[in-house]
Write a protein that holds these residues in place. Structure first.
Motif, short mmCIF file in Angstrom:
data_model
loop_
_atom_site.label_atom_id
_atom_site.label_comp_id
_atom_site.label_asym_id
_atom_site.label_seq_id
_atom_site.Cartn_x
_atom_site.Cartn_y
_atom_site.Cartn_z
N LYS A 157 -46.54 -60.46 44.32
CA LYS A 157 -47.39 -59.22 44.24
C LYS A 157 -46.69 -57.81 44.31
O LYS A 157 -45.72 -57.79 45.30
CB LYS A 157 -48.36 -59.42 45.52
CG LYS A 157 -49.18 -58.13 45.69
CD LYS A 157 -50.23 -58.43 46.70
CE LYS A 157 -51.23 -57.39 46.83
NZ LYS A 157 -52.15 -57.03 45.61
N ILE A 158 -46.61 -57.18 43.27
CA ILE A 158 -45.93 -55.91 43.25
C ILE A 158 -47.03 -54.83 43.80
O ILE A 158 -48.04 -54.52 42.98
CB ILE A 158 -45.34 -55.31 41.92
CG1 ILE A 158 -44.67 -56.60 41.34
CG2 ILE A 158 -44.49 -54.31 42.01
CD1 ILE A 158 -43.23 -56.88 42.12
N THR A 159 -46.71 -54.21 44.96
CA THR A 159 -47.60 -53.12 45.47
C THR A 159 -47.19 -51.80 44.89
O THR A 159 -46.34 -51.46 44.47
CB THR A 159 -47.75 -53.26 47.02
OG1 THR A 159 -46.51 -52.89 47.54
CG2 THR A 159 -48.18 -54.79 47.58
N ALA A 160 -48.35 -50.86 45.16
CA ALA A 160 -48.09 -49.37 44.99
C ALA A 160 -47.03 -48.89 46.03
O ALA A 160 -46.11 -48.12 45.54
CB ALA A 160 -49.46 -48.65 45.42
N GLU A 161 -47.09 -49.40 47.20
CA GLU A 161 -46.00 -49.22 48.22
C GLU A 161 -44.53 -49.27 47.71
O GLU A 161 -43.69 -48.65 47.74
CB GLU A 161 -46.38 -49.68 49.29
CG GLU A 161 -47.31 -49.04 50.37
CD GLU A 161 -48.74 -49.55 49.61
OE1 GLU A 161 -49.58 -48.74 49.97
OE2 GLU A 161 -48.72 -50.43 48.88
N MET A 162 -44.27 -50.52 46.86
CA MET A 162 -43.13 -50.85 46.33
C MET A 162 -42.70 -49.88 45.17
O MET A 162 -41.55 -49.75 45.00
CB MET A 162 -43.09 -52.33 45.93
CG MET A 162 -43.41 -53.37 46.98
SD MET A 162 -43.79 -54.92 46.62
CE MET A 162 -42.54 -55.30 45.60
N LEU A 163 -43.51 -49.40 44.59
CA LEU A 163 -43.46 -48.91 43.15
C LEU A 163 -43.26 -47.24 43.85
O LEU A 163 -42.21 -46.55 42.96
CB LEU A 163 -44.54 -48.75 42.47
CG LEU A 163 -44.77 -50.09 41.60
CD1 LEU A 163 -46.23 -50.11 40.89
CD2 LEU A 163 -43.75 -50.30 40.60
N LEU A 164 -43.74 -46.84 44.54
CA LEU A 164 -43.41 -45.46 45.32
C LEU A 164 -42.29 -45.32 46.50
O LEU A 164 -42.18 -44.33 47.04
CB LEU A 164 -44.75 -44.97 45.61
CG LEU A 164 -45.81 -45.08 44.90
CD1 LEU A 164 -47.05 -44.65 45.31
CD2 LEU A 164 -45.50 -43.79 43.61
#
Length: 353
Positions: A221-228
Motif C-alpha cells: 500500500k503506497i499512501t499519499a503521505e509516502m508520496l508527499l
C-alpha cells in the motif's frame, strides 16, 4: 505557424507533421507511429491525447491502436492519477515512465508553500529517498496490474575521460539501475550511450532471460503521505553555490540555443536546471547547515562570487563571448521574486535571439 489566423499549439504541430510524413514508412518497416507524451498532470489531458489519436487513425484509415504512446509521469499531480491516465489511453498506451528529474521539480513547485518540504542538496536527492522510492514502486504496481510497461528514470551521468572517475560514475549508475530493476521496472533511460553496457548488465542480472518484468506484481500500500514525505538531508552553502553555478551555466546555454548541456559530469536539461534554481527557495528563509539564513542578500552575494568562479572555469574569452551576465541577471530575477516562477524558460524566451 498560423492556421486560420491562430497559432497552432506546438504539441499538435509536432505530432501532425511527424505522423503525416512518417507513418507509412514506419508501418512498412514493421514499426509504427510511436510517441512520448511528457508533462501531463491530469487524466483529462490523457483523454485529450487519446481523442487526437483516435481522430487521426480514423482520418487515415488506420486500425484503432496503431498509434502507440509512452506517458511520462513527471508531475506530482499525475502520480495520483496513473490509473485514470492508463484507462483513458488504454487503446494506445505502451507504458508509463518515471520522469524523475521533472518529478522532483514538480514536488518543489507543488509544495512550495510548505517549509518542511524544502529539499536538501541536490546530490542527496536520489531514488532511495522515501518519496521517490514510493513513486517508483507505485508506478510499477499500477502499470503491471494493467499489463503496461513501467519504465525507469533517466541517469544523468555522462562518462569521464579519467579512468578512476569513470569507475566511480559507472558504479553509481549500476547501483541506481540495479535498484530500478530490483523494484520491478521493465527498462530505463540513460543520458549517454557510454552507459548502456553498465545499465544492461544491471538489468540482465535481475531479469535474466525475461524480456520484461510484467510478472512482478507489487501489492504493497503506497499512501499519499509516502508520496508527499519530506526529504531528509543537509542543505549546505557548498550545495547552494553548486546550484547557482549549474543554473547560470544552463540558462546561458539555453538562451544561446542549446537545451541539453554537459555540466560537471552530468547531462543537464531544463528539468535538472529547474531543480538547481528552485532549490534556492528564499521565501521560507531556512538556515543552511552552517547557520546562514537563505536571504536575497546571501543569494546575491553568492551569485556574484560564483559568476567569477564560472569565469575562471570557462576562461575569459568564452565568458566574454558568451551570455553569462545575462544568464546571471535572469537567475537573479527569477530567484528573488516572492512568487516562484513556474518555468525558467518563460522569461528565458525574451532573451532568445
Amino acid at each position: 505557424v498560423l492556421w486560420q489566423g491562430k497559432p497552432i499549439p506546438g504539441c499538435l504541430f509536432d505530432f501532425a507533421l511527424y505522423f503525416y510524413h512518417n507513418y507509412k514508412t514506419l508501418q512498412a518497416k514493421g514499426s509504427g507511429p510511436y510517441f512520448y507524451i511528457p508533462k501531463l498532470q491530469t487524466w483529462q489531458e490523457a483523454k485529450w491525447w487519446s481523442d487526437v489519436f483516435h481522430f487521426t487513425e480514423k482520418r487515415f484509415g488506420l486500425a484503432s491502436g496503431t498509434i502507440k504512446a509512452t506517458v511520462l509521469i513527471e508531475t506530482l499531480p499525475a502520480v495520483f492519477q496513473m490509473e485514470e491516465i492508463l484507462f483513458h489511453m488504454k487503446e494506445h498506451i505502451v507504458g508509463l515512465n518515471c520522469g524523475r528529474w521533472d518529478y522532483i521539480f514538480s514536488y518543489i513547485k507543488t509544495l512550495k508553500n510548505y517549509p518542511d518540504r524544502v529539499l536538501p542538496d541536490r546530490q542527496g536527492i536520489t531514488m532511495t529517498q522515501p518519496f521517490l522510492s514510493a513513486y517508483s514502486r507505485l508506478l510499477i504496481q499500477t502499470c503491471h496490474k494493467r499489463a503496461a510497461f513501467a519504465m525507469g528514470g533517466m541517469s544523468a551521468f555522462i562518462p569521464s575521460r579519467s579512468a578512476e572517475q569513470n569507475g566511480v560514475i559507472l558504479q553509481k549508475v549500476f547501483e541506481d539501475k540495479e535498484l530500478e530493476a530490483t523494484n520491478g521496472h521493465d527498462g530505463t533511460w540513460i543520458a549517454h550511450p557510454g552507459l548502456a553496457e553498465t545499465v544492461l548488465s544491471a538489468f540482465d542480472a535481475v531479469l535474466g532471460e525475461r524480456a520484461n518484468q510484467l510478472d512482478v506484481q507489487r501489492h504493497e500500500k503506497i499512501t499519499a503521505e509516502m508520496l508527499l514525505a519530506p526529504c531528509e538531508g543537509e542543505r549546505t552553502a557548498t550545495g547552494m553555490r553548486a546550484n547557482i553555478r549549474v543554473a547560470v551555466q544552463y540558462i546561458e546555454a539555453w538562451i544561446s540555443g542549446n537545451g541539453c548541456v554537459p555540466i560537471y559530469g552530468l547531462m543537464e536539461d531544463a528539468a535538472t536546471a529547474e531543480i538547481s534554481r528552485t532549490s534556492i527557495w528564499i521565501r521560507h528563509q531556512k538556515p543552511l547547515s552552517d547557520g546562514q539564513i537563505v536571504t536575497k542578500a546571501l543569494f546575491r552575494n553568492m551569485l556574484k562570487e560564483e559568476l567569477e568562479v564560472i569565469r575562471q572555469e570557462v576562461g575569459d574569452t568564452r565568458f566574454e563571448q558568451g551570455r553569462f551576465k545575462e544568464a546571471a541577471t535572469l537567475m537573479d530575477n527569477i530567484t528573488t521574486q516572492d512568487e516562484l516562477v513556474d518555468f525558467l524558460t518563460l522569461p528565458g524566451y525574451q532573451l532568445l535571439n
